[in-house]
Design a protein around this motif. Structure first.
Motif, PDB file in Angstrom:
ATOM      1  N   THR A   1      28.851  39.961  37.653  1.00  0.00           N
ATOM      2  CA  THR A   1      29.953  39.987  38.614  1.00  0.00           C
ATOM      3  C   THR A   1      30.998  38.957  38.219  1.00  0.00           C
ATOM      4  OG1 THR A   1      28.427  40.660  40.372  1.00  0.00           O
ATOM      5  CG2 THR A   1      30.550  39.764  41.061  1.00  0.00           C
TER       6      THR A   1
ATOM      7  N   LYS B   1      31.757  44.108  39.925  1.00  0.00           N
ATOM      8  CA  LYS B   1      30.347  44.037  39.537  1.00  0.00           C
ATOM      9  C   LYS B   1      30.076  45.155  38.532  1.00  0.00           C
ATOM     10  CE  LYS B   1      25.966  45.108  41.697  1.00  0.00           C
ATOM     11  NZ  LYS B   1      25.315  45.339  42.983  1.00  0.00           N
TER      12      LYS B   1
ATOM     13  N   CYS C   1      44.420  35.533  46.362  1.00  0.00           N
ATOM     14  CA  CYS C   1      43.780  34.689  45.347  1.00  0.00           C
ATOM     15  C   CYS C   1      43.511  33.316  45.957  1.00  0.00           C
ATOM     16  CB  CYS C   1      44.674  34.566  44.115  1.00  0.00           C
ATOM     17  SG  CYS C   1      44.883  36.138  43.242  1.00  0.00           S
TER      18      CYS C   1
ATOM     19  N   LEU D   1      38.987  41.122  47.863  1.00  0.00           N
ATOM     20  CA  LEU D   1      38.490  40.030  48.699  1.00  0.00           C
ATOM     21  C   LEU D   1      39.586  39.382  49.537  1.00  0.00           C
ATOM     22  CD1 LEU D   1      36.133  38.265  46.116  1.00  0.00           C
ATOM     23  CD2 LEU D   1      35.534  39.969  47.862  1.00  0.00           C
TER      24      LEU D   1
ATOM     25  N   GLN E   1      35.270  37.654  39.209  1.00  0.00           N
ATOM     26  CA  GLN E   1      36.392  37.754  40.141  1.00  0.00           C
ATOM     27  C   GLN E   1      37.669  37.718  39.333  1.00  0.00           C
ATOM     28  OE1 GLN E   1      36.025  34.775  43.202  1.00  0.00           O
ATOM     29  NE2 GLN E   1      34.407  35.911  44.235  1.00  0.00           N
ATOM     30  N   GLN E   2      38.618  38.588  39.702  1.00  0.00           N
ATOM     31  CA  GLN E   2      39.889  38.691  38.997  1.00  0.00           C
ATOM     32  C   GLN E   2      41.028  38.469  39.986  1.00  0.00           C
ATOM     33  OE1 GLN E   2      39.831  42.748  37.636  1.00  0.00           O
ATOM     34  NE2 GLN E   2      38.424  42.324  35.949  1.00  0.00           N
ATOM     35  N   CYS E   3      41.888  37.503  39.691  1.00  0.00           N
ATOM     36  CA  CYS E   3      43.104  37.281  40.476  1.00  0.00           C
ATOM     37  C   CYS E   3      44.209  38.058  39.767  1.00  0.00           C
ATOM     38  CB  CYS E   3      43.430  35.786  40.528  1.00  0.00           C
ATOM     39  SG  CYS E   3      45.033  35.423  41.298  1.00  0.00           S
TER      40      CYS E   3
ATOM     41  N   LEU F   1      42.720  38.938  45.017  1.00  0.00           N
ATOM     42  CA  LEU F   1      41.448  38.625  44.387  1.00  0.00           C
ATOM     43  C   LEU F   1      40.484  39.811  44.497  1.00  0.00           C
ATOM     44  CD1 LEU F   1      39.914  36.334  42.951  1.00  0.00           C
ATOM     45  CD2 LEU F   1      39.080  35.619  45.204  1.00  0.00           C
ATOM     46  N   TRP F   2      40.022  40.286  43.351  1.00  0.00           N
ATOM     47  CA  TRP F   2      39.076  41.396  43.276  1.00  0.00           C
ATOM     48  C   TRP F   2      37.752  40.895  42.711  1.00  0.00           C
ATOM     49  CZ3 TRP F   2      39.558  46.566  44.638  1.00  0.00           C
ATOM     50  CH2 TRP F   2      40.821  46.964  45.079  1.00  0.00           C
ATOM     51  N   GLU F   3      36.671  41.380  43.288  1.00  0.00           N
ATOM     52  CA  GLU F   3      35.341  41.123  42.733  1.00  0.00           C
ATOM     53  C   GLU F   3      34.890  42.405  42.039  1.00  0.00           C
ATOM     54  OE1 GLU F   3      31.957  38.799  44.693  1.00  0.00           O
ATOM     55  OE2 GLU F   3      31.496  40.903  45.149  1.00  0.00           O
TER      56      GLU F   3
ATOM     57  N   ALA G   1      34.140  47.622  42.464  1.00  0.00           N
ATOM     58  CA  ALA G   1      35.155  46.602  42.720  1.00  0.00           C
ATOM     59  C   ALA G   1      35.521  46.591  44.193  1.00  0.00           C
ATOM     60  CB  ALA G   1      36.398  46.878  41.876  1.00  0.00           C
TER      61      ALA G   1
ATOM     62  N   ALA H   1      30.672  34.994  35.891  1.00  0.00           N
ATOM     63  CA  ALA H   1      29.478  34.836  36.711  1.00  0.00           C
ATOM     64  C   ALA H   1      28.956  33.401  36.692  1.00  0.00           C
ATOM     65  CB  ALA H   1      28.393  35.805  36.252  1.00  0.00           C
TER      66      ALA H   1
END
Length: 169
Positions: free
Chosen positions: A43, A32, A133, A130, A45-47, A28-30, A127, A145
């Motif tokens: 912002t 912005k 996922c 986190l 979030q990408q799994c 999981l990436w955030e 980026a 967002a």
């Protein structure tokens, strides 16, 4: 119009980025995104896994090799610089991207674009990884967002007329 220019500038820069950047760590990436002069950042979030990472970073749509045939990539220990030259609407357009950080934990990409039908724009994407996922997420899920979740591979299948609920043949 400025927002459209920013989106287009980011798209043709991401095409070059995807082709030359190492893959991001799965999970999981955030991300912005801030566009200079446009107020607050957005912002998402990408799994991701390896396949969806490539897909998300190369979703450059019409800004592919035929429109953007020239790309210079300079790599260094701290990151890379990518200069992309395109022809959009019959006019020359350029993007300059500076990428720094680690694709295992956190990176920043700043893109400046101008020319063609694009107004000048400066966009920064920050980026950070986190972790795994979240439960219920699958690779390709992007949480916007406002909390809305979309799955990019399913959207692409729908756009191509395939039923995303049926297994691929």
């Amino acid at each position: 119009m400025r927002l459209v220019g920013a989106a287009l500038g980011g798209l043709f820069a991401s095409s070059a980025f995807a082709a030359d950047a190492p893959a991001r760590k799965p999970g999981l990436w955030e991300v912005k995104t801030t566009i200079e002069g446009q107020g607050r950042a957005v912002t998402v979030q990408q799994c991701i896994d390896a396949a969806t990472d490539q897909m998300l970073q190369s979703s450059a749509g019409p800004f592919s090799a035929p429109l953007c045939p020239t790309r210079e990539v300079t790599k260094s220990d701290g990151g890379m610089t990518i200069d992309t030259h395109c022809t959009i609407g019959g006019k020359a357009a350029d993007a300059h991207a500076v990428v720094s950080g680690s694709f295992d934990s956190a990176y920043t990409m700043t893109v400046t674009a101008e020319g063609g039908v694009l107004p000048p724009v400066k966009m920064t994407m920050e980026a950070k990884w986190l972790g795994a996922c979240a439960a219920g997420q699958e690779p390709g899920d992007v949480v916007m967002a406002n909390g809305v979740k979309v799955n990019i591979p399913q959207l692409q299948k729908r756009a191509l007329g395939a039923d995303p609920l049926q297994p691929a043949k």
